[in-house]
Enzyme design. Structure first.
Site, mmCIF file in Angstrom:
data_model
loop_
_atom_site.group_PDB
_atom_site.id
_atom_site.type_symbol
_atom_site.label_atom_id
_atom_site.label_comp_id
_atom_site.label_asym_id
_atom_site.label_seq_id
_atom_site.Cartn_x
_atom_site.Cartn_y
_atom_site.Cartn_z
ATOM 1 N N TYR A 90 10.651 22.088 70.969
ATOM 2 C CA TYR A 90 10.855 22.877 72.185
ATOM 3 C C TYR A 90 10.058 24.171 72.132
ATOM 4 C CZ TYR A 90 13.526 24.670 76.183
ATOM 5 O OH TYR A 90 13.912 25.132 77.415
ATOM 6 N N SER A 186 13.071 17.950 66.228
ATOM 7 C CA SER A 186 13.867 18.632 67.248
ATOM 8 C C SER A 186 13.595 17.992 68.613
ATOM 9 C CB SER A 186 13.569 20.128 67.238
ATOM 10 O OG SER A 186 14.501 20.833 68.026
ATOM 11 N N ASP A 272 22.954 22.658 60.681
ATOM 12 C CA ASP A 272 22.117 22.850 61.870
ATOM 13 C C ASP A 272 22.984 23.248 63.059
ATOM 14 O OD1 ASP A 272 20.285 22.694 63.946
ATOM 15 O OD2 ASP A 272 19.428 20.791 63.279
ATOM 16 N N HIS A 301 18.278 24.152 61.019
ATOM 17 C CA HIS A 301 17.392 23.393 61.894
ATOM 18 C C HIS A 301 16.007 23.163 61.295
ATOM 19 C CE1 HIS A 301 16.563 21.413 65.598
ATOM 20 N NE2 HIS A 301 15.621 22.261 65.969
#
Length: 321
Positions: A90, A186, A272, A301
């Site tokens: 992202y 992700s 995470d 993460h």
């Protein structure tokens, strides 16, 4: 700290998402419409300053035939048998070729696909693909862009771009006979799951700490962005909760995982907060093909990082043939 279920419960968790009855029809029509609008790609040599990697600036037709930027990277002097199609996290763009040389160093081809409308991250951005949609109000970011309907939603366009990136590899003569593996971390992991459910004949799938899975649970247990963008939106549009989750149901990684046919190597991090481990396991537990998962108990993460990369290199080596 650990902020989700213990591992023995994670291994049993299932998605909360209720799949729309027309899920398959929606995606079949979406891909057919964009494939009908396709135009020939352009592949232009690019001087990246790399002696052992050949680099090309690619533009291929994505959603509605719109051009999507990608870097094609080939190991010099080696005929690759595996092509990795890599999607971005992202806010990231395709960045520069010098940031992504590992797969080519191992003798594989790489198609590094841009994310339309993203690439604003100062650490690793440099996106080069606009998102042309004009849509109703949204929270900044892309999580609520076009969330008023499945047809308008941002990830309809992004997932279609991702699937058609595989079409490009299969139509490009130097790569036509290679085994295609989709990969990302992700958001890129969520995209790779979508492609796993939309595209047949993949050789492998490598989703790292995947985003975009089991939205309802994610919003219930994390306050972290980007999922928080959806909560922010619903704070403003209090009357749109039902229609928002009805839209998201068409884009849930757990539904795509249930349609996958290629072997997968997942990763998950138990600390995470961005992509809670139970949402990752909801996709993993429902994944329909052969699968394995690397669990990083004390990581957030960032996940497995270089440790996971070693596992992935071994996974790809087994596919080389």
């Amino acid at each position: 700290m650990f902020n989700d279920l213990p591992l023995d419960e994670l291994l049993k968790v299932r998605t909360r998402s209720v799949e729309p009855a027309d899920f398959d029809g929606f995606w079949s029509a979406t891909l057919a419409e964009s494939r009908a609008a396709t135009t020939p790609p352009t592949v232009t040599p690019y001087e990246a300053g790399l002696r052992t990697v050949e680099v090309f600036d690619v533009r291929f037709a994505g959603f509605a035939g719109e051009p999507i930027a990608a870097w094609l990277m080939l190991p010099s002097g080696i005929a690759p048998t595996v092509t990795v199609v890599q999607y971005q996290g992202y806010s990231l763009g395709r960045s520069f070729p010098t940031e992504n040389v590992t797969w080519c160093a191992a003798g594989h081809a790489l198609l590094l696909v841009d994310s339309r409308g993203q690439g604003w991250n100062p650490a690793n951005g440099n996106g080069d693909t606009p998102d042309s949609a004009t849509l109703p109000p949204q929270v900044p970011g892309v999580m609520t862009r076009g969330i008023d309907s499945p047809a308008n939603y941002y990830y309809r366009r992004l997932f279609t771009d991702a699937a058609l990136a595989v079409d490009f590899v299969r139509s490009y003569e130097p790569l036509r006979d290679t085994r295609v593996v989709v990969h990302g971390g992700s958001q890129g992991g969520g995209i790779s799951l979508a492609v796993a459910g939309l595209v047949e004949g993949l050789a492998g799938v490598m989703p790292d700490v995947p985003f975009l899975c089991d939205y309802a649970r994610a919003l219930a247990i994390t306050d972290a962005y980007p999922y928080r963008e959806i909560a922010d939106y619903l704070q403003g549009f209090r009357d749109r909760v039902e229609e928002t989750f009805a839209t998201l149901a068409y884009f849930d990684g757990t539904s795509f995982a249930a349609r996958a046919t290629a072997p997968a190597l997942f990763s998950v991090a138990l600390m995470d907060e961005v992509c809670p481990p139970s949402t990752v396991f909801a996709a993993y537990n429902g994944y329909a093909a052969a699968k394995d998962i690397a669990v990083y108990a004390y990581n957030g993460h960032e996940g497995g990082g270089p440790y996971q990369r070693l596992r992935q290199l071994a996974f790809l080596e087994a596919l080389r043939g």
